[in-house]
Design a protein around this motif. Sequence first.
Motif, PDB file in Angstrom:
ATOM      1  N   SER A  69       0.805  -1.217   0.000  1.00 11.39           N
ATOM      2  CA  SER A  69       0.000   0.000   0.000  1.00 11.39           C
ATOM      3  C   SER A  69       0.845   1.277   0.000  1.00 11.39           C
ATOM      4  N   ALA A  70       0.370   2.251  -0.770  1.00  9.92           N
ATOM      5  CA  ALA A  70       0.978   3.588  -0.758  1.00  9.92           C
ATOM      6  C   ALA A  70       0.566   4.366   0.486  1.00  9.92           C
ATOM      7  N   ARG A  71      -0.418   3.872   1.220  1.00  4.13           N
ATOM      8  CA  ARG A  71      -0.972   4.611   2.359  1.00  4.13           C
ATOM      9  C   ARG A  71      -0.279   4.294   3.680  1.00  4.13           C
ATOM     10  N   VAL A  72       0.593   3.328   3.683  1.00  5.56           N
ATOM     11  CA  VAL A  72       1.314   2.981   4.926  1.00  5.56           C
ATOM     12  C   VAL A  72       2.293   4.102   5.252  1.00  5.56           C
ATOM     13  N   ARG A 105      -3.477   1.270  14.915  1.00  4.33           N
ATOM     14  CA  ARG A 105      -3.412   1.068  13.474  1.00  4.33           C
ATOM     15  C   ARG A 105      -2.107   1.616  12.913  1.00  4.33           C
ATOM     16  N   MET A 106      -1.699   2.792  13.359  1.00  4.92           N
ATOM     17  CA  MET A 106      -0.448   3.378  12.879  1.00  4.92           C
ATOM     18  C   MET A 106       0.745   2.519  13.249  1.00  4.92           C
ATOM     19  N   GLU A 107       0.739   1.996  14.478  1.00  3.15           N
ATOM     20  CA  GLU A 107       1.865   1.171  14.907  1.00  3.15           C
ATOM     21  C   GLU A 107       1.943  -0.115  14.095  1.00  3.15           C
ATOM     22  N   GLN A 108       0.788  -0.700  13.786  1.00  6.75           N
ATOM     23  CA  GLN A 108       0.776  -1.909  12.965  1.00  6.75           C
ATOM     24  C   GLN A 108       1.318  -1.603  11.564  1.00  6.75           C
ATOM     25  N   GLN A 109       0.836  -0.521  10.979  1.00  7.16           N
ATOM     26  CA  GLN A 109       1.289  -0.169   9.637  1.00  7.16           C
ATOM     27  C   GLN A 109       2.760   0.226   9.635  1.00  7.16           C
ATOM     28  N   LEU A 110       3.210   0.840  10.707  1.00  8.68           N
ATOM     29  CA  LEU A 110       4.626   1.192  10.799  1.00  8.68           C
ATOM     30  C   LEU A 110       5.486  -0.069  10.833  1.00  8.68           C
ATOM     31  N   ARG A 111       5.001  -1.131  11.451  1.00  9.64           N
ATOM     32  CA  ARG A 111       5.750  -2.402  11.449  1.00  9.64           C
ATOM     33  C   ARG A 111       5.874  -2.943  10.026  1.00  9.64           C
ATOM     34  N   TRP A 112       4.813  -2.788   9.240  1.00  8.70           N
ATOM     35  CA  TRP A 112       4.892  -3.208   7.841  1.00  8.70           C
ATOM     36  C   TRP A 112       5.953  -2.389   7.091  1.00  8.70           C
ATOM     37  N   TYR A 113       5.950  -1.086   7.340  1.00  6.60           N
ATOM     38  CA  TYR A 113       6.934  -0.215   6.677  1.00  6.60           C
ATOM     39  C   TYR A 113       8.350  -0.655   7.039  1.00  6.60           C
ATOM     40  N   GLN A 114       8.585  -0.852   8.323  1.00  3.22           N
ATOM     41  CA  GLN A 114       9.934  -1.218   8.765  1.00  3.22           C
ATOM     42  C   GLN A 114      10.344  -2.588   8.232  1.00  3.22           C
ATOM     43  N   ALA A 115       9.390  -3.515   8.132  1.00  2.87           N
ATOM     44  CA  ALA A 115       9.700  -4.839   7.589  1.00  2.87           C
ATOM     45  C   ALA A 115      10.065  -4.747   6.112  1.00  2.87           C
ATOM     46  N   GLY A 151       4.723   4.913   0.962  1.00  7.42           N
ATOM     47  CA  GLY A 151       4.271   3.760   1.728  1.00  7.42           C
ATOM     48  C   GLY A 151       5.233   2.588   1.642  1.00  7.42           C
ATOM     49  N   ILE A 152       4.686   1.391   1.407  1.00  5.43           N
ATOM     50  CA  ILE A 152       5.501   0.178   1.323  1.00  5.43           C
ATOM     51  C   ILE A 152       6.526   0.288   0.206  1.00  5.43           C
TER      52      ILE A 152
END
Length: 270
Positions: A62-65, A87-97, A130-131
């Motif tokens: 997603s471009a929205r992460v 929600r932000m913390e979850q999406q931030l984990r995706w970004y960092q991964a 995002g990602i």
Amino acid sequence: MTKPALESLDQINSPSFRLPVEDTNFLLRDEMRAVRFALEYAKADLLLRDWGVRSTIIVFGSARVPSPERVESWKQAAQPDEQQLQRMEQQLRWYQAAREFGRIASERGGAKEPKDRWRDNVIATGGGPGIMEAANRGAQEAGAPTVGFNITLPHEQLPNRYTTPELTFRFHYFAMRKMHLAMRANALVVFPGGFGTMDELFELLTLRQTAKAPVIPIVMFDRSYWQRLLNFDVLLEESMISPDDLQLFDYADSPEDIWRILMQRGLRTR
């Protein structure tokens, strides 16, 4: 150059007198669509060859992460509630991964050091935020070139700042962009996303299912997200897919898991 006679100015100033490559109005005619397709194919293909990019690892998501910087800025400005923070913390984990995976793949896959001028497993994304930004960022931090295949949209998508400038492309046609994403991919890694991410995921799954694309590993990151979103068992129960189709992809829950699965699935590296 001979100065044109006054009586020739009307002819010289006519659009018909322009060289075809200089005549934008001519190139943008509906009848010239096939030529524009060919130009979009050739430009990216030649520039990638110039850089020795032989194969890629495609990262969708997603471009929205949000990035860590955006999350911190939003926390200070908006004072989000507990649900928004989770929600932000979850999406931030995706970004960092995605960022960490971009680094791992670039360091281990052959993107950093060309062999006989060719680079393999170069991280490539859709070039946006995002990602996509995260994966390009990890590759850049590893010191490797990284590709962005951007698309012209009604609300203009700007390229993220982590793609290699000379490998930052812009397409008008989704079809040609998808072709470039797929045609040199050694692997596909799909992070959580929405319509666009699912469109790209199912495009590659269909190409694999129909044997229109070579055998490549496909890994979907965050099993919980994808299994809540897509119930492939329903397709199997309704005989819409075969049991073998469920072997076209794997799930992973960490960047190292992604790399391990790619290697187990036969990712071609040095």
